[in-house]
Design a protein around this motif. Structure first.
Motif, PDB file in Angstrom:
ATOM      1  N   GLN A  95       0.834  -1.215   0.000  1.00 23.99           N
ATOM      2  CA  GLN A  95       0.000   0.000   0.000  1.00 23.99           C
ATOM      3  C   GLN A  95       0.859   1.252   0.000  1.00 23.99           C
ATOM      4  O   GLN A  95       1.517   1.568   0.975  1.00 23.99           O
ATOM      5  CB  GLN A  95      -0.940   0.033   1.200  1.00 23.99           C
ATOM      6  N   ARG A  96       0.822   1.955  -1.102  1.00 20.89           N
ATOM      7  CA  ARG A  96       1.518   3.239  -1.217  1.00 20.89           C
ATOM      8  C   ARG A  96       0.487   4.344  -1.044  1.00 20.89           C
ATOM      9  O   ARG A  96      -0.546   4.348  -1.692  1.00 20.89           O
ATOM     10  CB  ARG A  96       2.167   3.325  -2.599  1.00 20.89           C
ATOM     11  N   THR A  97       0.772   5.293  -0.149  1.00 24.49           N
ATOM     12  CA  THR A  97      -0.167   6.360   0.172  1.00 24.49           C
ATOM     13  C   THR A  97       0.508   7.710  -0.034  1.00 24.49           C
ATOM     14  O   THR A  97       1.629   7.912   0.412  1.00 24.49           O
ATOM     15  CB  THR A  97      -0.624   6.236   1.651  1.00 24.49           C
ATOM     16  N   LEU A  98      -0.187   8.620  -0.728  1.00 21.92           N
ATOM     17  CA  LEU A  98       0.277  10.000  -0.886  1.00 21.92           C
ATOM     18  C   LEU A  98      -0.523  10.885   0.059  1.00 21.92           C
ATOM     19  O   LEU A  98      -1.739  10.735   0.180  1.00 21.92           O
ATOM     20  CB  LEU A  98       0.082  10.479  -2.321  1.00 21.92           C
ATOM     21  N   ILE A  99       0.176  11.809   0.713  1.00 25.42           N
ATOM     22  CA  ILE A  99      -0.465  12.665   1.704  1.00 25.42           C
ATOM     23  C   ILE A  99      -0.029  14.111   1.493  1.00 25.42           C
ATOM     24  O   ILE A  99       1.165  14.400   1.437  1.00 25.42           O
ATOM     25  CB  ILE A  99      -0.092  12.231   3.136  1.00 25.42           C
ATOM     26  N   LEU A 100      -1.001  15.001   1.351  1.00 21.74           N
ATOM     27  CA  LEU A 100      -0.739  16.439   1.321  1.00 21.74           C
ATOM     28  C   LEU A 100      -1.004  16.977   2.717  1.00 21.74           C
ATOM     29  O   LEU A 100      -2.091  16.758   3.268  1.00 21.74           O
ATOM     30  CB  LEU A 100      -1.659  17.134   0.320  1.00 21.74           C
ATOM     31  N   ARG A 121      -5.115   6.989  -0.998  1.00 24.08           N
ATOM     32  CA  ARG A 121      -4.639   5.619  -0.816  1.00 24.08           C
ATOM     33  C   ARG A 121      -5.368   4.712  -1.796  1.00 24.08           C
ATOM     34  O   ARG A 121      -6.428   5.065  -2.316  1.00 24.08           O
ATOM     35  CB  ARG A 121      -4.822   5.167   0.622  1.00 24.08           C
ATOM     36  N   PRO A 122      -4.802   3.537  -2.055  1.00 27.66           N
ATOM     37  CA  PRO A 122      -5.426   2.629  -3.024  1.00 27.66           C
ATOM     38  C   PRO A 122      -6.813   2.168  -2.585  1.00 27.66           C
ATOM     39  O   PRO A 122      -7.054   1.923  -1.404  1.00 27.66           O
ATOM     40  CB  PRO A 122      -4.474   1.442  -3.076  1.00 27.66           C
ATOM     41  N   GLY A 123      -7.690   2.060  -3.561  1.00 26.90           N
ATOM     42  CA  GLY A 123      -9.015   1.497  -3.338  1.00 26.90           C
ATOM     43  C   GLY A 123      -9.106   0.181  -4.096  1.00 26.90           C
ATOM     44  O   GLY A 123      -8.100  -0.509  -4.293  1.00 26.90           O
ATOM     45  N   ARG A 124     -10.286  -0.139  -4.573  1.00 27.26           N
ATOM     46  CA  ARG A 124     -10.487  -1.365  -5.356  1.00 27.26           C
ATOM     47  C   ARG A 124     -10.093  -1.140  -6.810  1.00 27.26           C
ATOM     48  O   ARG A 124     -10.430  -0.122  -7.396  1.00 27.26           O
ATOM     49  CB  ARG A 124     -11.938  -1.795  -5.297  1.00 27.26           C
ATOM     50  N   GLY A 125      -9.383  -2.097  -7.374  1.00 24.29           N
ATOM     51  CA  GLY A 125      -8.989  -2.000  -8.777  1.00 24.29           C
ATOM     52  C   GLY A 125      -8.145  -0.775  -9.033  1.00 24.29           C
ATOM     53  O   GLY A 125      -7.146  -0.537  -8.368  1.00 24.29           O
ATOM     54  N   SER A 126      -8.579   0.053  -9.985  1.00 21.03           N
ATOM     55  CA  SER A 126      -7.816   1.260 -10.328  1.00 21.03           C
ATOM     56  C   SER A 126      -8.339   2.492  -9.586  1.00 21.03           C
ATOM     57  O   SER A 126      -7.929   3.602  -9.884  1.00 21.03           O
ATOM     58  CB  SER A 126      -7.877   1.490 -11.838  1.00 21.03           C
TER      59      SER A 126
END
Length: 76
Positions: free
Chosen positions: A11-16, A35-40
């Protein structure tokens, strides 16, 4: 705001996150978490800055980040 990365296995998460400079100008301490959800799909959360675990975050740029949902511009 500054852009941060949490790179955990699977799980790669981007945070502002707002900066102390933003907050001294009257902006509330906030975070926008992608953060990643289902599929794309991605899940996007608006949170209080204090509700985000900042341990292990990697700052992706020393430049301020500005923009709106879907459009991000890194200054400079």
């Amino acid at each position: 705001m500054h852009l941060w990365l949490r790179d955990t296995p699977g799980q790669r998460t981007l945070i502002l996150l707002t900066t102390s400079e933003d907050e001294s100008r009257g902006l509330p301490p906030r975070a926008l978490v992608f953060r990643p959800g289902r599929g794309s799909q991605a899940v996007v959360e608006f949170l209080r800055k204090n509700d985000v675990d900042r341990d292990g975050l990697i700052k992706l740029s020393s430049r301020p980040v500005e923009g709106c949902l879907g459009l991000i511009n890194v200054e400079g």
